[in-house]
Design a protein around this motif. Structure first.
Motif, short mmCIF file in Angstrom:
data_model
loop_
_atom_site.label_atom_id
_atom_site.label_comp_id
_atom_site.label_asym_id
_atom_site.label_seq_id
_atom_site.Cartn_x
_atom_site.Cartn_y
_atom_site.Cartn_z
N GLU A 1 1.55 -2.68 -6.24
CA GLU A 1 2.05 -1.44 -5.65
C GLU A 1 3.39 -1.06 -6.28
O GLU A 1 3.63 0.10 -6.62
N GLY A 2 4.26 -2.07 -6.45
CA GLY A 2 5.57 -1.82 -7.03
C GLY A 2 5.47 -1.37 -8.48
O GLY A 2 6.13 -0.40 -8.90
N LEU A 3 4.65 -2.05 -9.28
CA LEU A 3 4.50 -1.70 -10.69
C LEU A 3 3.88 -0.31 -10.84
O LEU A 3 4.28 0.46 -11.74
N GLY A 4 2.93 0.02 -9.98
CA GLY A 4 2.32 1.34 -10.02
C GLY A 4 3.32 2.44 -9.73
O GLY A 4 3.33 3.49 -10.39
N CYS A 5 4.18 2.20 -8.76
CA CYS A 5 5.20 3.19 -8.40
C CYS A 5 6.28 3.29 -9.49
O CYS A 5 6.85 4.37 -9.72
N MET A 6 6.56 2.16 -10.17
CA MET A 6 7.48 2.22 -11.31
C MET A 6 6.90 3.08 -12.42
O MET A 6 7.61 3.90 -13.02
N ALA A 7 5.60 2.91 -12.70
CA ALA A 7 4.94 3.74 -13.71
C ALA A 7 4.99 5.21 -13.32
O ALA A 7 5.23 6.08 -14.17
N ALA A 8 4.78 5.49 -12.03
CA ALA A 8 4.83 6.88 -11.56
C ALA A 8 6.20 7.50 -11.80
O ALA A 8 6.31 8.64 -12.26
N ALA A 9 7.26 6.73 -11.52
CA ALA A 9 8.62 7.25 -11.73
C ALA A 9 8.89 7.48 -13.21
O ALA A 9 9.54 8.47 -13.60
N LEU A 10 8.39 6.61 -14.09
CA LEU A 10 8.58 6.77 -15.53
C LEU A 10 7.90 8.03 -16.04
O LEU A 10 8.38 8.69 -16.97
N PHE A 11 6.76 8.38 -15.43
CA PHE A 11 6.05 9.61 -15.80
C PHE A 11 6.53 10.81 -15.00
O PHE A 11 5.97 11.91 -15.13
N GLY A 12 7.57 10.60 -14.19
CA GLY A 12 8.18 11.71 -13.48
C GLY A 12 7.33 12.28 -12.37
O GLY A 12 7.26 13.50 -12.19
N THR A 13 6.68 11.40 -11.59
CA THR A 13 5.89 11.89 -10.47
C THR A 13 6.13 11.01 -9.24
O THR A 13 6.82 9.99 -9.32
N THR A 14 5.59 11.41 -8.11
CA THR A 14 5.87 10.76 -6.83
C THR A 14 5.16 9.41 -6.72
O THR A 14 4.19 9.14 -7.43
N PRO A 15 5.63 8.52 -5.81
CA PRO A 15 5.03 7.19 -5.66
C PRO A 15 3.53 7.24 -5.35
O PRO A 15 3.05 8.16 -4.68
N VAL A 16 2.82 6.25 -5.86
CA VAL A 16 1.37 6.16 -5.63
C VAL A 16 1.08 4.97 -4.71
O VAL A 16 1.83 4.00 -4.68
N THR A 17 -0.01 5.08 -3.99
CA THR A 17 -0.38 4.03 -3.05
C THR A 17 -1.89 3.98 -2.91
O THR A 17 -2.60 4.88 -3.37
N GLY A 18 -2.42 2.91 -2.29
CA GLY A 18 -3.86 2.79 -2.10
C GLY A 18 -4.39 3.88 -1.18
O GLY A 18 -3.79 4.19 -0.16
N TYR A 19 -5.55 4.45 -1.54
CA TYR A 19 -6.16 5.52 -0.76
C TYR A 19 -7.23 4.95 0.17
O TYR A 19 -8.19 4.32 -0.28
N SER A 20 -7.06 5.22 1.47
CA SER A 20 -8.03 4.74 2.46
C SER A 20 -9.38 5.42 2.31
O SER A 20 -10.42 4.84 2.67
#
Length: 439
Positions: free
Chosen positions: A293-312
């Protein structure tokens, strides 16, 4: 295989051909509404049409990278990552408070990146797993899963159908009902057909979305102009190329709190997926999931977009189609990246009428809620359990329909928290389970 017991015909580690994986992965991508969050944020902060398009592309790419990291490398469960609705207010507020434009956006992304680093460290230390073991027994987990499904229903019906920007309410209700009926019909047909006929269940979501879009075209509710105008290939934005991180103390503190709420949301998703796939959510899954989750959100910030999370919602799709193979989700991640690099493909996704998506999404929400109910019905319910279950459900409903003008009068941090009914419901269930006496 007995599908009524296992709920899936293809398990997590079963092999699916890559051709099938791409088709089934496309089904998950189409049903996720990933473009909605960046679109809302772009409108809120006043981005231009071109900036909005680039933000949507970056979100697709970040979702793809995060899905591959989570499903293929770390958590190794069928979890698809997408832009979370929880940080919308915080990201927009930080951007505007720091001057707006790309300068303000850099402050929001800087705070988001540092928050993601903290989440990653939390996963490496194993602290989050200890929290789950101590505070989220089955009664709390089942309540969270039920509340996840319940909290998504108003958005599925109200935002996608009643308040759709295209067509009248009557047209949208008709379109949603037909789309939902097609999905149910395909699912039932697949369950009662021969082995070759099960393709109808497996592809029920994509068939419903395709058929609903065609019907919308005949009703004059399908606009493909943005698809024709979009470019086949375009580069997304990236840190230091299109914007620069800046760091503001209050913004960082705000995003740290938002990430704590985000982790409560994603825990509900993990519990839902675990219940649907009958995969135990063990210590290794949780710790690696937090890192992912943390690495995914770091990637999102590097690409200039909002945090990502698992979709129910994807847990619901697994239940409907019976396919839980990780390979399908890895393929979905790859498709996200491909769509993110193509403005034309991204435009195709965003052109699907919201009523069509709402017809499918509403049913998926119901399936998620029933997954939570299945967990709860296995527990003997006493007076304490009644409160642990009922009060979070009440809060989900109350916060979902809390008037926006009243919410705007509350302190900013309270607005962020109350903007996520599922997070408040999850925290309430955890607190009540610990605070209330057994007898």
């Amino acid at each position: 295989m007995e599908t009524t017991q296992m709920n899936v015909t293809v398990k997590t580690e079963d092999t699916v051909t890559w051709k099938q994986s791409l088709l089934l992965g496309l089904q998950h991508l189409l049903a996720m509404d990933v473009y909605v969050v960046p679109l809302i944020v772009a409108l809120t902060v006043g981005f231009s049409a071109s900036q909005s398009a680039i933000l949507i592309q970056s979100t697709f790419i970040a979702a793809g990278i995060a899905t591959i990291i989570q499903t293929g490398l770390l958590m190794k469960m069928p979890v698809a990552q997408g832009a979370s609705f929880i940080p919308i207010g915080a990201i927009a507020g930080i951007t505007l408070a720091n001057g707006g434009g790309m300068e303000g956006w850099g402050a929001a992304m800087g705070a988001s990146f540092l928050g993601a680093v903290v989440v990653t460290i939390l996963g490496f230390t194993g602290l989050f797993h200890k929290f789950i073991d101590s505070f989220v027994p089955s009664i709390v987990g089942g309540t969270i899963i039920f509340c996840v499904g319940l909290s998504l229903m108003p958005a599925a019906v109200n935002d996608n159908i009643y308040n759709s920007a295209v067509g009248s309410i009557g047209q949208n209700i008709f379109l949603a009902l037909i789309t939902g009926a097609i999905m149910i019909g395909c699912s039932i047909l697949g369950n009662h057909s021969s082995k070759s006929g099960r393709i109808f269940r497996v592809t029920s979501v994509i068939i419903a979305l395709f058929a609903g879009s065609i019907l919308a075209g005949f009703m004059g509710m399908l606009d493909l102009t943005p698809v024709a105008e979009a470019k086949w290939f375009s580069m997304p934005q990236f840190v230091f190329k299109d914007f620069t991180f800046s760091f503001d103390f209050s913004a960082i503190v705000t995003m740290l709190i938002i990430y704590l709420v985000l982790m409560a949301e994603t825990t509900g998703t993990w519990l839902a997926v675990s219940n649907v796939t009958k995969t135990p959510l063990n210590q290794n899954h949780i710790n690696r999931g937090v890192i992912g989750e943390g690495l995914g959100c770091m990637a999102a910030a590097l690409f200039g977009t909002t945090p990502v999370t698992g979709y129910s919602s994807n847990a619901g799709i697994i239940t409907i189609t019976g396919i839980a193979s990780r390979r399908v989700f890895i393929a979905a991640g790859g498709l996200f990246i491909v769509f993110g690099l193509s403005g034309k493909l991204s435009a195709i996704i965003s052109s699907i009428p919201s009523a069509v998506i709402g017809g499918v999404f509403a049913l998926i929400c119901g399936v998620i809620a029933m997954s939570g109910f299945q967990v709860l019905k296995q527990k003997q319910l006493g007076q304490k359990e009644m409160y642990v279950i009922s009060i979070p459900i009440l809060l989900v409903i109350a916060l979902t329909f809390l008037p926006a003008d009243y919410l705007g009068t509350l302190p900013t941090m309270i607005q962020y928290l109350f903007g996520s009914p599922i997070a408040i419901a999850s925290l309430t269930a955890i607190i009540l389970n610990k605070a209330l006496p057994e007898n």
